[in-house]
Design a protein around this motif. Structure first.
Motif, PDB file in Angstrom:
ATOM      1  N   ARG A   1     -15.536 -10.359 -19.032  1.00 29.06           N
ATOM      2  CA  ARG A   1     -15.221  -9.615 -17.985  1.00 29.06           C
ATOM      3  C   ARG A   1     -16.647  -9.281 -17.158  1.00 29.06           C
ATOM      4  O   ARG A   1     -17.411  -8.675 -17.647  1.00 29.06           O
ATOM      5  N   LEU A   2     -16.664  -9.871 -15.879  1.00 28.08           N
ATOM      6  CA  LEU A   2     -18.173  -9.568 -15.399  1.00 28.08           C
ATOM      7  C   LEU A   2     -18.056  -8.077 -14.605  1.00 28.08           C
ATOM      8  O   LEU A   2     -17.321  -7.724 -13.763  1.00 28.08           O
ATOM      9  N   THR A   3     -19.140  -7.530 -14.993  1.00 30.89           N
ATOM     10  CA  THR A   3     -19.336  -6.043 -14.412  1.00 30.89           C
ATOM     11  C   THR A   3     -20.954  -5.973 -13.980  1.00 30.89           C
ATOM     12  O   THR A   3     -21.626  -6.628 -14.493  1.00 30.89           O
ATOM     13  N   ALA A   4     -20.966  -4.856 -13.151  1.00 32.79           N
ATOM     14  CA  ALA A   4     -22.379  -4.723 -12.891  1.00 32.79           C
ATOM     15  C   ALA A   4     -23.146  -4.156 -14.173  1.00 32.79           C
ATOM     16  O   ALA A   4     -24.311  -4.549 -14.296  1.00 32.79           O
ATOM     17  N   GLU A   5     -22.648  -3.428 -15.175  1.00 31.84           N
ATOM     18  CA  GLU A   5     -23.298  -2.970 -16.116  1.00 31.84           C
ATOM     19  C   GLU A   5     -23.664  -4.005 -17.217  1.00 31.84           C
ATOM     20  O   GLU A   5     -24.800  -4.209 -17.541  1.00 31.84           O
ATOM     21  N   LEU A   6     -22.791  -5.106 -17.281  1.00 31.68           N
ATOM     22  CA  LEU A   6     -23.319  -6.211 -18.036  1.00 31.68           C
ATOM     23  C   LEU A   6     -24.414  -7.104 -17.255  1.00 31.68           C
ATOM     24  O   LEU A   6     -25.272  -7.630 -18.165  1.00 31.68           O
ATOM     25  N   LEU A   7     -24.382  -7.141 -16.270  1.00 30.96           N
ATOM     26  CA  LEU A   7     -25.407  -7.801 -15.455  1.00 30.96           C
ATOM     27  C   LEU A   7     -26.545  -7.220 -15.689  1.00 30.96           C
ATOM     28  O   LEU A   7     -27.944  -7.983 -15.760  1.00 30.96           O
ATOM     29  N   VAL A   8     -26.645  -5.817 -15.572  1.00 28.94           N
ATOM     30  CA  VAL A   8     -28.015  -5.033 -15.819  1.00 28.94           C
ATOM     31  C   VAL A   8     -28.334  -5.428 -17.230  1.00 28.94           C
ATOM     32  O   VAL A   8     -29.487  -5.641 -17.486  1.00 28.94           O
ATOM     33  N   GLN A   9     -27.517  -5.104 -18.083  1.00 28.12           N
ATOM     34  CA  GLN A   9     -27.946  -5.346 -19.661  1.00 28.12           C
ATOM     35  C   GLN A   9     -28.434  -6.663 -19.959  1.00 28.12           C
ATOM     36  O   GLN A   9     -29.484  -6.834 -20.729  1.00 28.12           O
ATOM     37  N   ASP A  10     -27.896  -7.868 -19.202  1.00 28.97           N
ATOM     38  CA  ASP A  10     -28.648  -9.094 -19.300  1.00 28.97           C
ATOM     39  C   ASP A  10     -29.852  -9.227 -18.997  1.00 28.97           C
ATOM     40  O   ASP A  10     -30.831  -9.901 -19.718  1.00 28.97           O
ATOM     41  N   VAL A  11     -30.027  -8.734 -17.977  1.00 26.58           N
ATOM     42  CA  VAL A  11     -31.770  -8.852 -17.547  1.00 26.58           C
ATOM     43  C   VAL A  11     -32.565  -7.996 -18.234  1.00 26.58           C
ATOM     44  O   VAL A  11     -33.701  -8.320 -18.579  1.00 26.58           O
ATOM     45  N   GLU A  12     -32.007  -6.628 -18.763  1.00 27.14           N
ATOM     46  CA  GLU A  12     -32.803  -5.997 -19.831  1.00 27.14           C
ATOM     47  C   GLU A  12     -32.964  -6.784 -21.120  1.00 27.14           C
ATOM     48  O   GLU A  12     -34.113  -6.781 -21.535  1.00 27.14           O
ATOM     49  N   ALA A  13     -32.028  -7.417 -21.634  1.00 24.64           N
ATOM     50  CA  ALA A  13     -32.143  -8.178 -22.782  1.00 24.64           C
ATOM     51  C   ALA A  13     -33.113  -9.177 -22.551  1.00 24.64           C
ATOM     52  O   ALA A  13     -33.977  -9.567 -23.412  1.00 24.64           O
ATOM     53  N   LEU A  14     -33.161  -9.967 -21.585  1.00 26.53           N
ATOM     54  CA  LEU A  14     -34.132 -11.140 -21.034  1.00 26.53           C
ATOM     55  C   LEU A  14     -35.456 -10.767 -20.941  1.00 26.53           C
ATOM     56  O   LEU A  14     -36.530 -11.197 -21.553  1.00 26.53           O
TER      57      LEU A  14
END
Length: 266
Positions: A71-84
């Motif tokens: 499920r796409l959420t704002a939190e998930l998008l932020v975590q993805d960029v932090e992970a990269l």
């Protein structure tokens, strides 16, 4: 189109990216809702030619970073960029985000300002800015309104609303057609989740604000000038450009970014 050779395996998605080597700080480009890394190719190429390290990626559920099974959420998008950023070992990168990407970049800086050297926001609403009752209503209405547009028509409808040049609209149709209608609505809903008014918040790192003069998306045309005034920075308004300012007026946007990175504007 840049070949996104890099792959970062995350829960529910393989995040696709490219890391162009060069001098630090790296500039991490984060695209808008339904778009992909192509919207920043002109700016990335210009910076890379000057020897700057540049990172381009397709956000989860968009472009080449599909399919997404979570499920796409704002939190998930932020975590993805932090992970990269962690995966690439970037130290004090500059974040450059358009629309949704600008919302993500704002949230990253808000959480961890000491991790970033600068913030560039293009045609994005102000996460911490005030909202009128009518603006709140329109934010809630946007998702249901998009749901009423026939799936086959959505890419062209969104492209016409987003760009003012033929080239900008053509590429927007290409990008938006890669995302399903359901996926696009999910991305929009995640975008709305970033809006969190905070009257006392000010950006603690160098800030560049860029807006297309003909951008009529949401409250951007009023929110960005208000943000610039609150932060006491110049808002760079690009003439003959709409929401997709990087593609409607690539040279003007590139010049503004280069000056910012050189410390000539704030």
């Amino acid at each position: 189109m840049v070949n996104l050779r890099g792959k970062l395996e995350l829960s529910g998605v393989t995040l696709r990216y490219t890391d162009i080597p060069g001098i630090e700080p790296a500039v991490v480009f984060l695209h808008g809702a339904g778009a992909d890394h192509v919207m920043f190719e002109a700016q990335a190429a210009a910076l890379a030619e000057r020897g700057q390290r540049v990172v381009l990626l397709d956000l989860r559920g968009q472009g080449q970073s599909q399919p997404n099974t979570m499920r796409l959420t704002a939190e998930l998008l932020v975590q993805d960029v932090e992970a990269l950023i962690a995966e690439l070992g970037l130290e004090l990168p500059v974040l450059a985000g358009h629309s949704l990407g600008g919302n993500i970049a704002q949230e990253l800086v808000r959480r961890s300002p000491g991790k970033y050297a600068g913030l560039i926001v293009l045609d994005s609403t102000w996460n911490a800015g005030p909202l009128t009752s009518s603006e709140r209503f329109l934010l809630r209405l946007a998702g249901p309104a998009l749901a009423l547009v026939p799936a086959r028509s959505l890419p062209k409808v969104m492209a016409k609303a987003s760009a003012v040049t033929d080239a900008g609209r053509a590429d927007a149709v290409r990008a938006f057609a890669q995302v399903t209608k359901r996926g696009f609505i999910d991305v929009w809903r995640a975008t709305v989740q970033f809006v969190a008014p905070d009257a006392g918040y000010r950006t603690p790192i160098p800030l560049l604000l860029i807006r297309g003069a003909e951008d009529k998306t949401g409250n951007i045309a009023t929110a960005m000038p208000a943000w610039a005034a609150a932060e006491n920075v110049a808002e760079h308004v690009i003439q003959e450009a709409g929401h997709l300012v990087t593609q409607d007026a690539p040279t003007a946007v590139t010049e503004a970014i280069i000056k910012f990175l050189a410390g000539e504007t704030r």
